[in-house]
Design a protein around this motif. Structure first.
Motif, PDB file in Angstrom:
ATOM      1  N   TYR A  94     -13.731 129.159  31.066  1.00 42.08           N
ATOM      2  CA  TYR A  94     -12.800 129.150  32.199  1.00 42.08           C
ATOM      3  C   TYR A  94     -13.035 127.922  33.086  1.00 42.08           C
ATOM      4  CZ  TYR A  94     -10.640 130.494  36.607  1.00 42.08           C
ATOM      5  OH  TYR A  94      -9.899 130.503  37.752  1.00 42.08           O
ATOM      6  N   HIS A  95     -14.309 127.600  33.313  1.00 45.64           N
ATOM      7  CA  HIS A  95     -14.628 126.442  34.145  1.00 45.64           C
ATOM      8  C   HIS A  95     -14.146 125.150  33.490  1.00 45.64           C
ATOM      9  CE1 HIS A  95     -16.743 124.284  37.278  1.00 45.64           C
ATOM     10  NE2 HIS A  95     -17.361 123.550  36.369  1.00 45.64           N
ATOM     11  N   HIS A  96     -14.338 125.045  32.174  1.00 44.48           N
ATOM     12  CA  HIS A  96     -13.875 123.859  31.454  1.00 44.48           C
ATOM     13  C   HIS A  96     -12.352 123.753  31.512  1.00 44.48           C
ATOM     14  CE1 HIS A  96     -13.874 120.662  28.477  1.00 44.48           C
ATOM     15  NE2 HIS A  96     -12.968 121.333  27.788  1.00 44.48           N
ATOM     16  N   PHE A  97     -11.666 124.884  31.357  1.00 49.03           N
ATOM     17  CA  PHE A  97     -10.206 124.879  31.443  1.00 49.03           C
ATOM     18  C   PHE A  97      -9.738 124.489  32.846  1.00 49.03           C
ATOM     19  CE2 PHE A  97      -6.499 127.395  32.783  1.00 49.03           C
ATOM     20  CZ  PHE A  97      -5.521 126.803  31.994  1.00 49.03           C
ATOM     21  N   LEU A  98     -10.441 124.987  33.855  1.00 46.25           N
ATOM     22  CA  LEU A  98     -10.068 124.671  35.236  1.00 46.25           C
ATOM     23  C   LEU A  98     -10.187 123.173  35.510  1.00 46.25           C
ATOM     24  CD1 LEU A  98      -9.274 125.824  38.036  1.00 46.25           C
ATOM     25  CD2 LEU A  98     -11.713 125.982  38.539  1.00 46.25           C
ATOM     26  N   LEU A  99     -11.265 122.571  35.017  1.00 45.06           N
ATOM     27  CA  LEU A  99     -11.460 121.139  35.241  1.00 45.06           C
ATOM     28  C   LEU A  99     -10.483 120.283  34.449  1.00 45.06           C
ATOM     29  CD1 LEU A  99     -15.364 120.889  35.263  1.00 45.06           C
ATOM     30  CD2 LEU A  99     -13.809 120.954  37.218  1.00 45.06           C
ATOM     31  N   SER A 100      -9.872 120.855  33.413  1.00 42.36           N
ATOM     32  CA  SER A 100      -8.922 120.086  32.604  1.00 42.36           C
ATOM     33  C   SER A 100      -7.523 120.055  33.207  1.00 42.36           C
ATOM     34  CB  SER A 100      -8.850 120.671  31.192  1.00 42.36           C
ATOM     35  OG  SER A 100      -8.287 121.983  31.224  1.00 42.36           O
ATOM     36  N   LEU A 101      -7.267 120.861  34.237  1.00 37.56           N
ATOM     37  CA  LEU A 101      -5.945 120.882  34.859  1.00 37.56           C
ATOM     38  C   LEU A 101      -5.722 119.601  35.658  1.00 37.56           C
ATOM     39  CD1 LEU A 101      -5.841 124.575  36.146  1.00 37.56           C
ATOM     40  CD2 LEU A 101      -4.720 123.635  34.119  1.00 37.56           C
ATOM     41  N   ASP A 102      -4.481 119.105  35.615  1.00 39.19           N
ATOM     42  CA  ASP A 102      -4.162 117.862  36.323  1.00 39.19           C
ATOM     43  C   ASP A 102      -4.344 118.008  37.827  1.00 39.19           C
ATOM     44  OD1 ASP A 102      -3.556 116.694  33.924  1.00 39.19           O
ATOM     45  OD2 ASP A 102      -1.398 117.104  34.064  1.00 39.19           O
TER      46      ASP A 102
END
Length: 232
Positions: A94-102
């Protein structure tokens, strides 16, 4: 129908519920009515459990714009059910996905830029500190030495200015003109006494007396005109 001795009523055993992990999504994303994915029992129980847990905490006001929320939902629509379950159960995913958001990348970039600018300003201020201390010492020296002499000179100039203004004031000019009139009148009276005493001949008396009286009356007219103008 009949109960035999030693027999026991069979109580229905509760079935264990499917274990679900706590969701790392905000409740608005998990329970979004716009999601095109069909709900599963595990995801539904996870959503209800997450909603129950988040309801215990004070909710902070959301500052996400509708456009940003739509962008996040569009990204989630492209993921499979397994990927969504992993995001719900795996904190690192989830943290990795959050950081990948523009949107998050933009915020992080702004934060880094502000941090760099703040550090740069702090370094520049520290570099200016010796110069500031030097100027402060110079100001202290000027205040204790040169300022005293300059203040004394300024006071002297102020005193001279006041004297000059007082000397050329209308009241002072009228008074000096009056004194000159009185002096001329006294001189003409003394000259008249000299004539009576025989100390001066008639020709000299007439010439000097005429000049003194002319000067007296000229000053008297000027005095009267100036006094009338000041009153008016």
């Amino acid at each position: 129908m009949f109960k035999f001795w030693g027999s026991q009523d069979q109580q229905p055993q509760p079935r264990p519920q499917d274990g679900s992990s706590q969701s790392w999504y905000p409740p608005s994303v998990v329970s979004s009515p716009n999601s095109s994915r069909p709900g599963t029992p595990s995801s539904a129980s996870s959503s209800s459990f997450s909603s129950h847990r988040t309801s215990d905490r004070p909710q902070s006001p959301s500052h996400v714009s509708p456009a940003e929320a739509a962008g996040i939902i569009a990204v989630l629509k492209d993921k499979s059910v397994d990927e969504l379950r992993k995001l719900l159960s795996d904190k690192d995913a989830y943290h990795h996905f959050l950081l990948s958001l523009d949107q998050v990348k933009i915020q992080n970039n702004l934060r880094d830029e502000l941090r760099k600018e703040t550090l740069q300003l702090a370094r520049e201020n520290l570099e200016k500190e010796p110069r500031i201390m030097e100027l402060r010492n110079q100001c202290r020296i000027i205040r204790t030495t040169e300022l005293a002499a300059a203040q004394e000179k300024l006071n002297e100039l102020e005193r001279k200015k006041e004297e000059t203004l007082k000397f050329y004031s209308p009241q002072s000019l009228l008074q000096r003109l009056q004194d000159a009139m009185n002096k001329t009148d006294e001189e003409s009276e003394n000259l008249h006494k000299q004539l009576l005493d025989g100390d001066v001949d008639l020709g000299t008396f007439v010439q000097k007396y005429k000049k003194l009286r002319t000067t007296y009356h000229r000053r008297a007219l000027i005095h009267l005109s100036a006094k009338t103008s000041s009153i008016g």
